[in-house]
Design an enzyme around this catalytic site. Structure first.
Site, PDB file in Angstrom:
ATOM      1  N   GLU A   1       0.869  -9.213  67.312  1.00 46.66           N
ATOM      2  CA  GLU A   1       1.706 -10.006  68.224  1.00 46.66           C
ATOM      3  C   GLU A   1       2.665  -9.082  68.949  1.00 46.66           C
ATOM      4  O   GLU A   1       3.295  -8.216  68.324  1.00 46.66           O
ATOM      5  CB  GLU A   1       2.558 -11.034  67.468  1.00 46.66           C
ATOM      6  CG  GLU A   1       1.809 -12.247  67.021  1.00 46.66           C
ATOM      7  CD  GLU A   1       2.730 -13.311  66.420  1.00 46.66           C
ATOM      8  OE1 GLU A   1       3.869 -13.481  66.915  1.00 46.66           O
ATOM      9  OE2 GLU A   1       2.293 -13.955  65.457  1.00 46.66           O
TER      10      GLU A   1
ATOM     11  N   GLU B   1       3.693 -13.524  59.357  1.00 44.98           N
ATOM     12  CA  GLU B   1       5.117 -13.219  59.219  1.00 44.98           C
ATOM     13  C   GLU B   1       5.668 -13.737  57.894  1.00 44.98           C
ATOM     14  O   GLU B   1       6.571 -14.589  57.870  1.00 44.98           O
ATOM     15  CB  GLU B   1       5.897 -13.790  60.401  1.00 44.98           C
ATOM     16  CG  GLU B   1       5.481 -13.147  61.720  1.00 44.98           C
ATOM     17  CD  GLU B   1       6.373 -13.513  62.902  1.00 44.98           C
ATOM     18  OE1 GLU B   1       7.002 -14.588  62.861  1.00 44.98           O
ATOM     19  OE2 GLU B   1       6.437 -12.729  63.857  1.00 44.98           O
TER      20      GLU B   1
HETATM   21  C1  BG6 Z   1       6.304 -15.054  66.034  1.00 43.16           C
HETATM   22  C2  BG6 Z   1       5.385 -16.136  65.551  1.00 43.16           C
HETATM   23  O1  BG6 Z   1       7.474 -15.185  65.293  1.00 43.16           O
HETATM   24  O2  BG6 Z   1       6.768 -15.056  67.342  1.00 43.16           O
HETATM   25  C3  BG6 Z   1       4.764 -16.970  66.638  1.00 43.16           C
HETATM   26  O3  BG6 Z   1       4.400 -15.627  64.697  1.00 43.16           O
HETATM   27  C4  BG6 Z   1       5.750 -17.166  67.761  1.00 43.16           C
HETATM   28  O4  BG6 Z   1       4.313 -18.171  66.070  1.00 43.16           O
HETATM   29  C5  BG6 Z   1       6.102 -15.799  68.343  1.00 43.16           C
HETATM   30  O5  BG6 Z   1       5.321 -18.038  68.756  1.00 43.16           O
HETATM   31  C6  BG6 Z   1       6.977 -15.833  69.580  1.00 43.16           C
HETATM   32  O6  BG6 Z   1       8.090 -16.625  69.343  1.00 43.16           O
HETATM   33  P1  BG6 Z   1       8.521 -17.803  70.323  1.00 43.16           P
HETATM   34  O7  BG6 Z   1       9.639 -18.440  69.658  1.00 43.16           O
HETATM   35  O8  BG6 Z   1       8.880 -17.153  71.600  1.00 43.16           O
HETATM   36  O9  BG6 Z   1       7.319 -18.678  70.452  1.00 43.16           O
END
Ligand code: BG6
Length: 482
Positions: free
Chosen positions: A377, A183
């Protein structure tokens, strides 16, 4: 013909984690401290992530969830066996820079750190799981922050290159898929969490952040160059926190605002994938009197070392408006706040849930870059409550994923080349934005709470068998109950 199209053969189904949110063992076997080890689960977290508070030493009263995280450092064998049971084809993880170079600029790498990832990769290959490695998932050794101000300094470019070369040499026979910065656009929103940057009061925010961005883009290009030299068979990508900004209305002002907002993020990928600073960025630098210091050869380096594929995270779409009344109605969503969309639901953490947005985003990225995409992701952060017998019926998660998979398939039918999908946190891990354990994404439950209590025991949720079946049938079975 297109209606029969399924997920391509060899589609890389799997899951994704990051070192600091899963490993724990934060100072074990010679590892150095990093920026992400300094994010407490307290009400100061947000300001620290934004680089507004200088917090380079842990504070005794605060709890730092990443210090133990879910103890993947010691339990990776058990975890990987569970991923294998689900049939994972790929597993995305990051290498902690400070496990390999504790101070960031040590002469020699730390052998114990290198060995740890050797063991993890060997364990993955034992089950035929392909590692997908992020070189930097937010972490920067603290020593580099203290001495050089992190990515504000050009010194980090060469240090990152050395780190990349070291891991390419070491793992060239074990890793085929790499990504440079997780990101990368997070730098503009959470400079300390994303890039170890603390902003001083007298500093011009944009000047500092876009200079740091230039350094990261150079470092990314140098890593691509090194990968081509050391491990030419490998694929090396970039990684964007994606999600389109829909115009809130058909008012041309809203349309433009949405486009402009998207470009704030595309800026990074335009450089990494097309190899040059786009005209809109040059205009932005000029109009804001930003003086981005470049050296001879920088632009050629960027031009000649573009990425092979585009990795991206997708959780939410966003909405853009210019209407002050509409702007009052905000919601959160993977850190980037946005105007609330009246047509979509939100998660328990206020993140917009928009499965069609995945199809839209994938098409948008494909149209723009014409390079293979990797959804690295996606997932639903939710509260899971174990029943008396310990079972967890996470139908909400199954529903979220099923709807996103359907849209991902639609994108493939649209002609978008998607090589794989790694859902976020296939095993519960620490939340990046809040530091909570309660915000769970996993198919595997971890007995650990927000305060750090629990046995770390792992157990399967209902979604475990569901995802297993999805992978087994290569996405043929998306709707059926298991
Ligand atoms: C992304 C990141 O922004 O979202 C992760 O690459 C992160 O590191 C994921 O964990 C989900 O976000 P959160 O805040 O729910 O853990």
């Amino acid at each position: 013909m297109t209606n029969d199209m399924r997920f391509p053969e060899g589609f890389l189904w799997g899951g994704a984690i990051a070192a600091n949110q899963a490993e724990g063992g934060y100072l074990e076997d010679g590892k150095g401290m990093t920026n992400v080890d300094l994010l407490p689960r307290s009400n100061k977290r947000r300001a620290i992530m934004e680089g507004k508070i200088d917090s380079l030493k842990p504070n005794e009263e605060d709890f730092y969830p990443s210090h133990e995280a879910i103890n993947f450092y010691h339990r990776y064998k058990e975890d990987i066996a569970l991923f294998a049971e689900m049939g994972f084809k790929s597993f995305r993880l990051s290498i902690s820079w400070a496990r390999i170079f504790p101070n960031g600029d040590d002469e020699q790498p730390n052998e114990a750190g290198l060995k740890f990832y050797d063991n993890v990769f060997d364990e993955l290959h034992k089950y035929g799981i392909e590692p997908v490695v992020t070189i930097a998932h937010f972490d920067v050794p603290v020593s580099l922050i203290e001495r050089f101000g992190s990515w504000k300094s050009r010194r980090l470019v060469d240090l990152f290159e050395k780190f990349s070369r070291t891991i390419f040499e070491r793992y060239k026979n074990k890793v085929k898929y790499w990504m440079t910065f997780n990101e990368i656009n997070m730098l503009l929103h959470l400079p300390f969490m994303g890039a170890g940057i603390v902003l001083k009061e007298d500093e011009d925010r944009n000047q500092v952040l876009y200079q740091a961005a230039h350094h990261q883009l150079l470092a990314s290009a140098k890593a691509v160059q090194a990968a081509r030299e050391i491990t030419p068979e490998a694929q090396i990508g970039c990684m964007l926190a994606a999600g389109m900004n829909y115009p809130y209305s058909s008012n041309p002002e809203d349309i433009w605002k949405g486009m402009d907002k998207d470009r704030e993020s595309f800026f990074f990928i335009d450089v990494q994938s097309r190899g040059e600073y786009p005209g809109y960025a040059k205009r932005f630098f000029e109009e804001n009197n930003l003086d981005i210091k470049m050296q001879d050869g920088d632009l050629e380096l960027l031009k000649e070392n573009t990425v092979d594929y585009i990795g991206f995270s997708y959780y939410s779409s966003r909405c853009a408006s210019t209407d002050p009344e509409v702007l009052k109605n905000q919601t959160s969503g993977n850190v980037f706040g946005s105007v609330k969309n009246p047509y979509t639901k939100v998660s328990e953490w206020g993140w917009t849930i928009d499965p069609k947005g995945l199809r839209i985003t994938a098409n948008q990225l494909w149209d723009r870059y014409q390079k293979p995409l990797f959804v690295v992701e996606n997932g639903l952060g939710a509260v899971d409550t174990p029943e008396e017998d310990g079972s967890i019926h996470d139908d909400y998660r199954i529903e979220y994923l099923r709807e996103h998979f359907k849209e991902m398939l639609e994108a493939i039918k649209d002609g978008v080349e998607i090589i794989g999908y790694t859902s976020w946190g296939p095993i519960d891990i620490v939340s990046a934005s809040t530091g909570e354990m309660k915000k769970r994404y996993g198919y595997i439950y971890v007995d650990r709470d927000n305060e750090g209590n629990g046995t770390f025991n792992r157990s399967k949720k209902k979604s475990f068998d569901w995802y297993k079946q999805v992978i087994e049938t290569n996405g043929e079975s998306l709707g059926e109950e298991v």
